[in-house]
Write a protein that holds these residues in place. Structure first.
Motif, PDB file in Angstrom:
ATOM      1  N   ARG A  91       1.496  67.108  52.479  1.00 31.37           N
ATOM      2  CA  ARG A  91       2.263  67.978  51.582  1.00 31.37           C
ATOM      3  C   ARG A  91       1.345  68.751  50.651  1.00 31.37           C
ATOM      4  O   ARG A  91       1.565  69.919  50.346  1.00 31.37           O
ATOM      5  CB  ARG A  91       3.263  67.142  50.773  1.00 31.37           C
ATOM      6  N   ARG A  92       0.256  68.103  50.243  1.00 31.20           N
ATOM      7  CA  ARG A  92      -0.713  68.778  49.391  1.00 31.20           C
ATOM      8  C   ARG A  92      -1.403  69.892  50.169  1.00 31.20           C
ATOM      9  O   ARG A  92      -1.571  71.009  49.680  1.00 31.20           O
ATOM     10  CB  ARG A  92      -1.753  67.755  48.904  1.00 31.20           C
ATOM     11  N   HIS A 132       0.743  72.941  50.464  1.00 26.13           N
ATOM     12  CA  HIS A 132       0.710  73.806  49.271  1.00 26.13           C
ATOM     13  C   HIS A 132      -0.454  74.772  49.374  1.00 26.13           C
ATOM     14  O   HIS A 132      -0.317  75.978  49.154  1.00 26.13           O
ATOM     15  CB  HIS A 132       0.485  72.983  47.993  1.00 26.13           C
ATOM     16  N   SER A 145      10.275  64.421  52.513  1.00 20.11           N
ATOM     17  CA  SER A 145      10.004  64.172  51.097  1.00 20.11           C
ATOM     18  C   SER A 145       9.825  62.695  50.794  1.00 20.11           C
ATOM     19  O   SER A 145       9.573  62.326  49.647  1.00 20.11           O
ATOM     20  CB  SER A 145      11.163  64.666  50.224  1.00 20.11           C
ATOM     21  N   ALA A 146      10.002  61.872  51.800  1.00 16.80           N
ATOM     22  CA  ALA A 146      10.024  60.427  51.551  1.00 16.80           C
ATOM     23  C   ALA A 146       8.655  59.906  51.136  1.00 16.80           C
ATOM     24  O   ALA A 146       7.621  60.393  51.573  1.00 16.80           O
ATOM     25  CB  ALA A 146      10.494  59.693  52.810  1.00 16.80           C
ATOM     26  N   TYR A 147       8.701  58.913  50.282  1.00 18.50           N
ATOM     27  CA  TYR A 147       7.468  58.205  49.906  1.00 18.50           C
ATOM     28  C   TYR A 147       7.844  56.737  49.980  1.00 18.50           C
ATOM     29  O   TYR A 147       8.052  56.063  48.977  1.00 18.50           O
ATOM     30  CB  TYR A 147       7.053  58.622  48.491  1.00 18.50           C
ATOM     31  N   ARG A 148       7.944  56.267  51.218  1.00 17.92           N
ATOM     32  CA  ARG A 148       8.494  54.937  51.449  1.00 17.92           C
ATOM     33  C   ARG A 148       7.607  53.847  50.884  1.00 17.92           C
ATOM     34  O   ARG A 148       6.382  53.925  50.939  1.00 17.92           O
ATOM     35  CB  ARG A 148       8.667  54.675  52.956  1.00 17.92           C
ATOM     36  N   TYR A 149       8.242  52.829  50.346  1.00 16.27           N
ATOM     37  CA  TYR A 149       7.518  51.649  49.890  1.00 16.27           C
ATOM     38  C   TYR A 149       6.836  51.016  51.102  1.00 16.27           C
ATOM     39  O   TYR A 149       7.424  50.956  52.193  1.00 16.27           O
ATOM     40  CB  TYR A 149       8.507  50.673  49.246  1.00 16.27           C
ATOM     41  N   PHE A 209       1.868  62.440  51.968  1.00 13.75           N
ATOM     42  CA  PHE A 209       1.667  63.182  50.732  1.00 13.75           C
ATOM     43  C   PHE A 209       0.449  64.093  50.816  1.00 13.75           C
ATOM     44  O   PHE A 209       0.445  65.202  50.278  1.00 13.75           O
ATOM     45  CB  PHE A 209       1.561  62.247  49.524  1.00 13.75           C
ATOM     46  N   GLU A 265       1.140  57.632  52.093  1.00 15.32           N
ATOM     47  CA  GLU A 265       0.052  58.389  51.470  1.00 15.32           C
ATOM     48  C   GLU A 265      -0.369  59.562  52.336  1.00 15.32           C
ATOM     49  O   GLU A 265      -0.610  60.660  51.837  1.00 15.32           O
ATOM     50  CB  GLU A 265      -1.163  57.492  51.208  1.00 15.32           C
ATOM     51  N   THR A 307      15.270  56.501  53.242  1.00 12.45           N
ATOM     52  CA  THR A 307      14.668  55.924  52.037  1.00 12.45           C
ATOM     53  C   THR A 307      14.167  54.494  52.174  1.00 12.45           C
ATOM     54  O   THR A 307      13.261  54.098  51.451  1.00 12.45           O
ATOM     55  CB  THR A 307      15.622  55.968  50.817  1.00 12.45           C
ATOM     56  N   ARG A 308      14.720  53.712  53.085  1.00 20.55           N
ATOM     57  CA  ARG A 308      14.290  52.311  53.178  1.00 20.55           C
ATOM     58  C   ARG A 308      12.872  52.215  53.744  1.00 20.55           C
ATOM     59  O   ARG A 308      12.443  53.064  54.516  1.00 20.55           O
ATOM     60  CB  ARG A 308      15.264  51.506  54.065  1.00 20.55           C
ATOM     61  N   SER A 309      12.179  51.141  53.369  1.00 21.55           N
ATOM     62  CA  SER A 309      10.827  50.943  53.879  1.00 21.55           C
ATOM     63  C   SER A 309      10.918  50.626  55.371  1.00 21.55           C
ATOM     64  O   SER A 309      11.959  50.207  55.882  1.00 21.55           O
ATOM     65  CB  SER A 309      10.159  49.769  53.161  1.00 21.55           C
TER      66      SER A 309
END
Lengths: 316, 317
Positions: free
Chosen positions: A122-123, A126, A154-158, A119, A116, A195-197
């Motif tokens: 990243r916001r 912008h 860009s990852a949004y890992r679980y 992200f 989170e 990509t993996r958590s």
């Protein structure tokens, strides 16, 4: 754990911003006053002070700091005053647009933030830069580094704790095979690492050690001068223990001939409200000397004072 | 010879190839033919698709029964989809691509036509539902030459402001053109620069690139990508979603439409009803010279038809 100390009762944001304005007035700047306020306010409080300052004096507090502060003190106080997401966005933008192969700041930010938090960065990116973070990273890197860094930012890992041991075993073997073939930038290596958590990756690295005898980073050290391998090792270390990784960043920044203020400033500013206390503990046990002592030896004047304040040192 | 009622019943049971079933006709004829088994028997003899002569009975054809299950369930499916949170819908569709072999074009549709915040919402919903990240599953389950592009598309968090650097757009248009010439058009989606541009640039920036491409080379980029359907779809979704959605809708209406194509109709109508259905209707009329509402009325039946018309903002047929 954080090192930031905030007094039990603090003045209102309005009072704080007026005091700061006083610190800027006249000849010279009252850096001690600035430190006594800003170095003892958390992110929400600093944001409130900035808003009050803007409303009262019609300009951004950062602008005044830019004018009135200098050198390393200026860089640290600016970075510190920003909100964590804005700060990370700024650091990421510098790292991306001035990117070179030995720069691992993007990796630090991508791997030492929660999904989170990344992200939110990243916001903020912008808003500040009118482009996306991945856009800038992609445009300023190429080849293997782009392959690694773009998915990383860009990852949004679980973030659940579940681990699939069967998968951990098979992906440990996959990594081992690729590393043995020196296929370090193979799509599968990148896929697993980006990509993996984090819990899944920790299990995978453990399986790696169990099955093949060496820690994965040992096998990734076949060429100590290779920047891409260093980047991969950084990813692994940051996923396993950000505090240990950052302790090394701090240790190296203080060991060099002269101090690497950029790295020291960045680490203290970004971790004072997160885990700087743990980093201090690791530093102490690794170097047999408190971090504050090393900072006192290697830095000076207001930069030193602000660092010590953010490290949680009591005022003398 | 089939009576009028038999014809109506055949049509109601999707015997004319249309989509959905005419529930009200079915109910009414069931009532009319009560205690008149000879009518039902005559119907069975005439409805060859569903019944075939076997011994002393007209037995039911299993594959047409299966088809009927689908036709009866179109209304059910569209209603459940409609009620779901949009992010859950999209996450489920994405999971069907990664785990049930549904076409990757659905993943491209979701990744390229949703807003940046909605795509983030889909990624969150995906984690909640499946305990993996979306990019994790796409990267792991789709291991072909297109996976770089697909992972990049689902991971994007594109800038959505107004600022565009036109010089960069011009030069990136040239890069894409060069890539098409050198890579050969069907390998275009494996070219690093093309992947970078399509998966990271803002939609406004991309529209600028597409505009310069036409100016510089005289053709629309989509035309030059005709031998790489994936890249072509991406460009269309990013440049003109309304055109893309019209095409998806239209392929559901054609004869011999596959199951996936007919599902596309429900998917698009449900997912776009609140977003840009008006633009889609306009684009559809331009492309196919017919009003979407009219085509829906002719090709679909019953509650399914009525729900589509409602989703399209039209009055009942």
């Amino acid at each position: 754990m954080a090192t930031l100390t905030v007094p039990h009762s603090i003045p209102s944001p309005q009072e704080d911003c007026e005091q700061l304005h006083k610190a800027f007035e006249g000849w010279g700047t009252n850096e001690n006053l600035i430190i006594s306020i800003l170095a003892h306010r958390n992110a929400a409080q600093r944001k409130a002070i900035r808003q009050a300052y803007q409303a009262t004096y019609g300009k951004d507090l950062l602008e005044s700091l830019l004018h009135e502060a200098h050198g390393d003190f200026e860089k640290l106080v600016l970075l510190w005053t920003l909100e964590p997401s804005e700060r990370d966005a700024l650091l990421a933008n510098e790292a991306a647009t001035k990117w070179h192969a030995a720069n691992r700041v993007l990796i630090e930010i991508a791997c030492a933030r929660s999904s989170e938090e990344l992200f939110i960065v990243r916001r903020a990116y912008h808003t500040q830069f009118k482009r996306s973070l991945e856009e800038d990273v992609a445009a300023h890197t190429k080849g293997d580094f782009r392959k690694l860094l773009v998915p990383l930012v860009s990852a949004y890992r679980y973030e659940g704790a579940e681990v699939n041991m069967h998968l951990a075993k098979s992906e440990a073997k996959l990594l081992h095979d690729k590393i043995s073939d020196k296929a370090y930038s193979d799509e599968e290596v990148i896929r697993v690492l980006t990509t993996r958590s984090k819990p899944q990756l920790l299990a995978t690295f453990n399986q790696y050690k169990n099955e093949f005898g060496n820690a994965i980073n040992k096998d990734l050290k076949s060429d100590p001068k290779d920047d891409f391998l260093a980047a991969l090792r950084a990813v692994v270390r940051l996923i396993c223990s950000p505090e240990k990784y950052l302790e090394k960043v701090v240790r190296l920044s203080l060991n060099k001939m002269g101090t690497d203020e950029t790295a020291l400033t960045r680490t203290v500013a970004t971790r004072a409200e997160v885990d700087l206390k743990v980093i201090k503990e690791v530093y102490q046990s690794r170097n047999s000397v408190p971090l504050e002592k090393a900072v006192k030896q290697d830095t000076h004047r207001h930069y030193e004072d602000l660092l010590l304040a953010l490290l949680g040192c009591e005022e003398n | 010879m089939a009576t009028e009622e038999q014809l109506a019943l055949t049509k109601a049971l999707s015997g004319d190839g249309g989509l959905g079933v005419e529930e009200s006709t079915l109910v009414s004829i069931i009532g009319k033919w009560r205690k008149k088994p000879e009518h039902v028997s005559s119907f069975r003899k005439n409805f060859n698709r569903l019944f075939s002569h076997a011994g002393h009975i007209e037995k039911c054809e299993d594959d047409h029964v299966q088809k009927l299950v689908i036709e009866f369930s179109r209304f059910h499916q569209i209603t459940v989809l409609w009620a779901m949170h949009p992010h859950e819908r999209d996450a489920r569709w994405a999971n069907q691509v990664t785990h049930k072999n549904h076409p990757a074009s659905i993943l491209v549709e979701v990744a390229c036509t949703r807003s940046a915040e909605d795509l983030l919402g889909v990624r969150r919903a995906y984690q909640t539902l499946y305990h993996h990240s979306l990019e994790e599953d796409v990267a792991y389950q789709i291991k072909d030459s297109k996976s770089k592009l697909l992972v990049g598309l689902v991971s994007a968090y594109r800038y959505e402001g107004q600022k565009v650097d036109n010089d960069v757009a011009k030069s990136e248009s040239k890069s894409i053109h060069n890539a098409i010439k050198s890579a050969g058009a069907n390998k275009i989606s494996e070219n690093d620069e093309v992947v970078r541009i399509l998966t990271t640039r803002s939609k406004l920036h991309l529209k600028s690139i597409f505009k310069y491409y036409k100016e510089q080379y005289g053709k629309y980029l989509e035309e030059d990508l005709s031998s790489d359907p994936l890249a072509q779809q991406i460009v269309l979704c990013l440049d003109s979603p309304a055109t893309y959605f019209s095409q998806v809708i239209n392929s559901a209406f054609k004869e011999g439409a596959t199951h996936a194509e007919t599902e596309g109709l429900s998917r698009v109508m449900v997912s776009r009803s609140d977003i840009d259905i008006e633009e889609i209707k306009e684009a559809y009329a331009k492309l196919y010279g017919a009003k979407l509402a009219d085509v829906i009325g002719k090709t679909t039946r019953g509650y399914f038809r009525d729900s589509l018309l409602s989703l399209a903002g039209e009055a009942k047929a």
